[in-house]
Design a protein around this motif. Structure first.
Motif, PDB file in Angstrom:
ATOM      1  N   MET A 171       1.006  -1.244  -0.118  1.00 29.53           N
ATOM      2  CA  MET A 171       0.156  -0.190  -0.021  1.00 29.53           C
ATOM      3  C   MET A 171       0.780   1.318  -0.104  1.00 29.53           C
ATOM      4  O   MET A 171       1.816   1.433   1.071  1.00 29.53           O
ATOM      5  N   THR A 172       0.686   2.053  -1.016  1.00 31.73           N
ATOM      6  CA  THR A 172       1.518   3.382  -1.113  1.00 31.73           C
ATOM      7  C   THR A 172       0.465   4.423  -0.706  1.00 31.73           C
ATOM      8  O   THR A 172      -0.413   4.424  -1.146  1.00 31.73           O
ATOM      9  N   ILE A 173       1.096   5.513  -0.228  1.00 33.38           N
ATOM     10  CA  ILE A 173       0.398   6.722  -0.077  1.00 33.38           C
ATOM     11  C   ILE A 173       0.569   7.470  -1.161  1.00 33.38           C
ATOM     12  O   ILE A 173       1.244   7.663  -2.228  1.00 33.38           O
ATOM     13  N   LEU A 174      -0.472   8.360  -1.516  1.00 29.17           N
ATOM     14  CA  LEU A 174      -0.712   9.279  -2.408  1.00 29.17           C
ATOM     15  C   LEU A 174       0.478  10.350  -2.133  1.00 29.17           C
ATOM     16  O   LEU A 174       0.315  10.715  -1.118  1.00 29.17           O
ATOM     17  N   THR A 175       0.746  11.038  -2.975  1.00 30.72           N
ATOM     18  CA  THR A 175       1.577  12.236  -2.931  1.00 30.72           C
ATOM     19  C   THR A 175       0.875  13.550  -3.017  1.00 30.72           C
ATOM     20  O   THR A 175      -0.241  13.340  -3.762  1.00 30.72           O
ATOM     21  N   SER A 176       1.292  14.352  -2.232  1.00 34.26           N
ATOM     22  CA  SER A 176       0.671  15.689  -2.517  1.00 34.26           C
ATOM     23  C   SER A 176       0.566  16.352  -3.835  1.00 34.26           C
ATOM     24  O   SER A 176       1.657  15.767  -4.700  1.00 34.26           O
ATOM     25  N   PRO A 177      -0.146  16.977  -4.625  1.00 32.39           N
ATOM     26  CA  PRO A 177      -1.280  17.858  -3.611  1.00 32.39           C
ATOM     27  C   PRO A 177      -2.593  16.956  -3.648  1.00 32.39           C
ATOM     28  O   PRO A 177      -2.487  15.607  -4.074  1.00 32.39           O
ATOM     29  N   SER A 178      -3.339  17.193  -2.590  1.00 29.57           N
ATOM     30  CA  SER A 178      -4.561  16.709  -2.096  1.00 29.57           C
ATOM     31  C   SER A 178      -4.090  15.175  -1.508  1.00 29.57           C
ATOM     32  O   SER A 178      -4.606  14.125  -1.689  1.00 29.57           O
ATOM     33  N   PHE A 179      -3.228  15.340  -0.685  1.00 30.32           N
ATOM     34  CA  PHE A 179      -2.653  14.441   0.239  1.00 30.32           C
ATOM     35  C   PHE A 179      -3.603  13.613   1.141  1.00 30.32           C
ATOM     36  O   PHE A 179      -4.640  14.260   1.865  1.00 30.32           O
ATOM     37  N   ARG A 180      -3.811  12.361   1.015  1.00 31.28           N
ATOM     38  CA  ARG A 180      -4.489  11.716   1.748  1.00 31.28           C
ATOM     39  C   ARG A 180      -3.948  10.719   2.891  1.00 31.28           C
ATOM     40  O   ARG A 180      -3.590   9.761   2.287  1.00 31.28           O
ATOM     41  N   PRO A 181      -4.131  10.599   4.057  1.00 35.31           N
ATOM     42  CA  PRO A 181      -3.052   9.941   4.897  1.00 35.31           C
ATOM     43  C   PRO A 181      -3.776   8.428   4.806  1.00 35.31           C
ATOM     44  O   PRO A 181      -4.790   8.196   4.375  1.00 35.31           O
ATOM     45  N   LEU A 182      -2.830   7.439   4.842  1.00 34.57           N
ATOM     46  CA  LEU A 182      -3.006   5.892   4.576  1.00 34.57           C
ATOM     47  C   LEU A 182      -4.276   5.668   5.474  1.00 34.57           C
ATOM     48  O   LEU A 182      -5.265   5.033   5.164  1.00 34.57           O
ATOM     49  N   TYR A 183      -4.101   6.126   6.981  1.00 31.10           N
ATOM     50  CA  TYR A 183      -5.308   5.518   7.800  1.00 31.10           C
ATOM     51  C   TYR A 183      -6.732   5.877   7.309  1.00 31.10           C
ATOM     52  O   TYR A 183      -7.673   5.219   7.544  1.00 31.10           O
ATOM     53  N   ASP A 184      -6.605   7.195   6.506  1.00 27.99           N
ATOM     54  CA  ASP A 184      -7.890   7.472   6.035  1.00 27.99           C
ATOM     55  C   ASP A 184      -8.413   6.775   4.980  1.00 27.99           C
ATOM     56  O   ASP A 184      -9.685   6.565   4.731  1.00 27.99           O
ATOM     57  N   GLN A 185      -7.599   6.293   4.044  1.00 22.94           N
ATOM     58  CA  GLN A 185      -7.851   5.482   3.000  1.00 22.94           C
ATOM     59  C   GLN A 185      -8.542   4.274   3.544  1.00 22.94           C
ATOM     60  O   GLN A 185      -9.169   3.669   2.876  1.00 22.94           O
ATOM     61  N   ILE A 186      -7.925   3.642   4.639  1.00 23.58           N
ATOM     62  CA  ILE A 186      -7.967   2.416   5.206  1.00 23.58           C
ATOM     63  C   ILE A 186      -9.589   2.605   5.945  1.00 23.58           C
ATOM     64  O   ILE A 186     -10.178   1.525   5.645  1.00 23.58           O
ATOM     65  N   LYS A 187      -9.686   3.594   6.422  1.00 22.97           N
ATOM     66  CA  LYS A 187     -11.114   4.075   6.915  1.00 22.97           C
ATOM     67  C   LYS A 187     -12.073   3.831   5.790  1.00 22.97           C
ATOM     68  O   LYS A 187     -13.427   3.316   5.973  1.00 22.97           O
ATOM     69  N   ILE A 188     -11.877   4.385   4.655  1.00 24.25           N
ATOM     70  CA  ILE A 188     -12.927   4.197   3.470  1.00 24.25           C
ATOM     71  C   ILE A 188     -13.038   2.879   3.022  1.00 24.25           C
ATOM     72  O   ILE A 188     -14.021   2.340   2.976  1.00 24.25           O
ATOM     73  N   LEU A 189     -11.834   2.051   3.120  1.00 24.57           N
ATOM     74  CA  LEU A 189     -11.995   0.720   2.517  1.00 24.57           C
ATOM     75  C   LEU A 189     -12.933  -0.135   3.518  1.00 24.57           C
ATOM     76  O   LEU A 189     -13.641  -0.877   3.127  1.00 24.57           O
ATOM     77  N   LEU A 190     -12.486   0.374   4.927  1.00 20.48           N
ATOM     78  CA  LEU A 190     -13.328  -0.543   6.002  1.00 20.48           C
ATOM     79  C   LEU A 190     -14.714  -0.160   5.832  1.00 20.48           C
ATOM     80  O   LEU A 190     -15.686  -1.047   5.825  1.00 20.48           O
ATOM     81  N   THR A 191     -15.142   0.939   5.700  1.00 19.67           N
ATOM     82  CA  THR A 191     -16.474   1.632   5.336  1.00 19.67           C
ATOM     83  C   THR A 191     -17.046   0.829   4.137  1.00 19.67           C
ATOM     84  O   THR A 191     -18.276   0.453   4.228  1.00 19.67           O
ATOM     85  N   GLN A 192     -16.376   0.614   3.192  1.00 17.23           N
ATOM     86  CA  GLN A 192     -16.943   0.086   2.115  1.00 17.23           C
ATOM     87  C   GLN A 192     -17.155  -1.480   2.358  1.00 17.23           C
ATOM     88  O   GLN A 192     -18.252  -1.992   1.837  1.00 17.23           O
TER      89      GLN A 192
END
Lengths: 243, 243
Positions: free
Chosen positions: B1-22
DNA sequence: GAGTGGTCTAGACCACCCC
DNA sequence: GGGTGGTCTAGACCACTCT
């Protein structure tokens, strides 16, 4: 810094949160000022930066402190905070980017009566200031407030001072008396406008109104304000999010 | 799992929160069930346990998930959760450890009208179920509810089913239709009791009542219920904490 | 560039629950 | 004893702000 052992285990970050709160009560850092950096605090308390971080996160979740990346962590302030609306849950139904304006309609000093004495945790005979205030949106009355403040905590409060001040009540109390409101408990009922309030709110007598009772607390959960607001709700509502 | 780079940076834990919600939306784990352990999830998403932990912390803060030390993390459920009071902000003024009981007083199916169509995000012609309900504390009426549910989401809902069920409405909707309420927005006004509601609430016509409008949302912030409650507030209040 | 908060990691150990 | 969440640490690196 060593950790308490069970039973009644208390995590380190929680103990540090308490220490930070005590520093806030003692006035070591005033509202609007920055607190020391995480690294400094870690050295002071002899814990890791991560532990300090968790303590500060908890304070930030309580809106006691505000984090700003790249700048520091600041003591939450009603004064500079543009959010005059932080504790005000009454909003116009149509969003008319209109700021509420308040007008003083009365000021007295009296002995704490039943409810104010009980709710503000005062001993018998204590005196309170009572402020009557009219909140208007775009020159239309919306809320008639009756604000009770223990006079022991707000020495020197008078009508001239109140009239001079522009902006939010809590911003005023913070800058003049060093008391910052942290949270509040509200209980809401529906009532009918009596003659007096109907006149001030410019509605017919018998109009249904929201009666919002609020107890506001400072650091350490000390109750320092009791307020009753009568709200007209034909074009305003009390808005709330529940989860 | 790689992290998006800026601009519009989104932390990894946030992406995982979205995956869990899905996964929750997809029904991979049902309300009341446990989700995989932090270690398992860390392996699945190829991140550290700490990052998964932060994602789960965020879900727990939203009341979407409940952590239980030593046991696991569970999908929040209205069914087994004893807190029937989670979304109910009306409470008796004197604490009479009394549980509210609700009684069905009406059930219809109708075309979505103006407000229900707009608030529930329905297309024209969609139909809704409308449930009328009376909430009582100790046999005394307190709230008259009018609950609007899109029939497309609650297929097969009928009066018999409603009568059969004991317990909270949201628990019922969750177990029978797989729809869990996550949060709600409420707008409150003061109104006068009309003839019909006065009779049901056993108060005089013209009594001031709270009118609580609620929109409730499931996972992904989808509005799935519109409700209007009329509340007697002589011995009950709407309670709220603001900070 | 220096300083701040923010993210991510890896690992050790603790408290709690259940078998 | 083994599994779960909870705490604490140390260190690397990133994003943001100001100078």
């Amino acid at each position: 810094m060593t950790i308490l052992t069970s039973p009644s285990f208390r995590p380190l970050y929680d103990q540090i949160k308490i220490l930070l709160t005590q520093s806030l009560i003692a006035g070591e850092w005033r509202p609007g000022e920055s607190i020391p950096s995480e690294i400094e605090l870690a050295q002071r308390y002899k814990v890791s930066q991560g532990t300090v971080r968790k303590a500060i996160d908890a304070l930030a979740a309580d809106n006691i402190v505000v984090r700003r990346q790249g700048k520091g962590t600041f003591v939450a302030s009603h004064a500079q905070e543009r959010s005059t609306t932080r504790f005000l849950r009454i909003a116009p139904d149509q969003d008319t980017h209109e700021y509420p304006v308040s007008e003083l309609v009365g000021f007295e000093r009296e002995r704490a009566s039943g409810p104010s004495q009980r709710l503000l945790d005062l001993r018998g005979g204590a005196s309170v200031y009572v402020i009557h205030r009219l909140l208007k949106f775009h020159h239309t009355p919306a809320v008639l407030d009756e604000i009770h403040l223990p006079s022991a905590l707000f020495k020197g409060l008078d009508e001239a001072l109140l009239r001079k001040h522009k902006g939010s009540m809590y911003g005023f109390l913070e800058s003049h008396f060093g008391i910052t409101m942290i949270r509040a408990e509200e209980r809401i009922k529906a009532v009918l406008a009596d003659h007096h309030s109907a006149q001030l709110l410019k509605v017919p007598e018998g109009t249904p109104l929201l009666c919002v009772d609020r107890i506001a607390f400072t650091y350490g959960d000390r109750p320092v304000e009791w307020r009753r607001g009568l709200c007209v709700t034909n074009s305003y509502s009390y808005v709330n999010e529940v989860s």
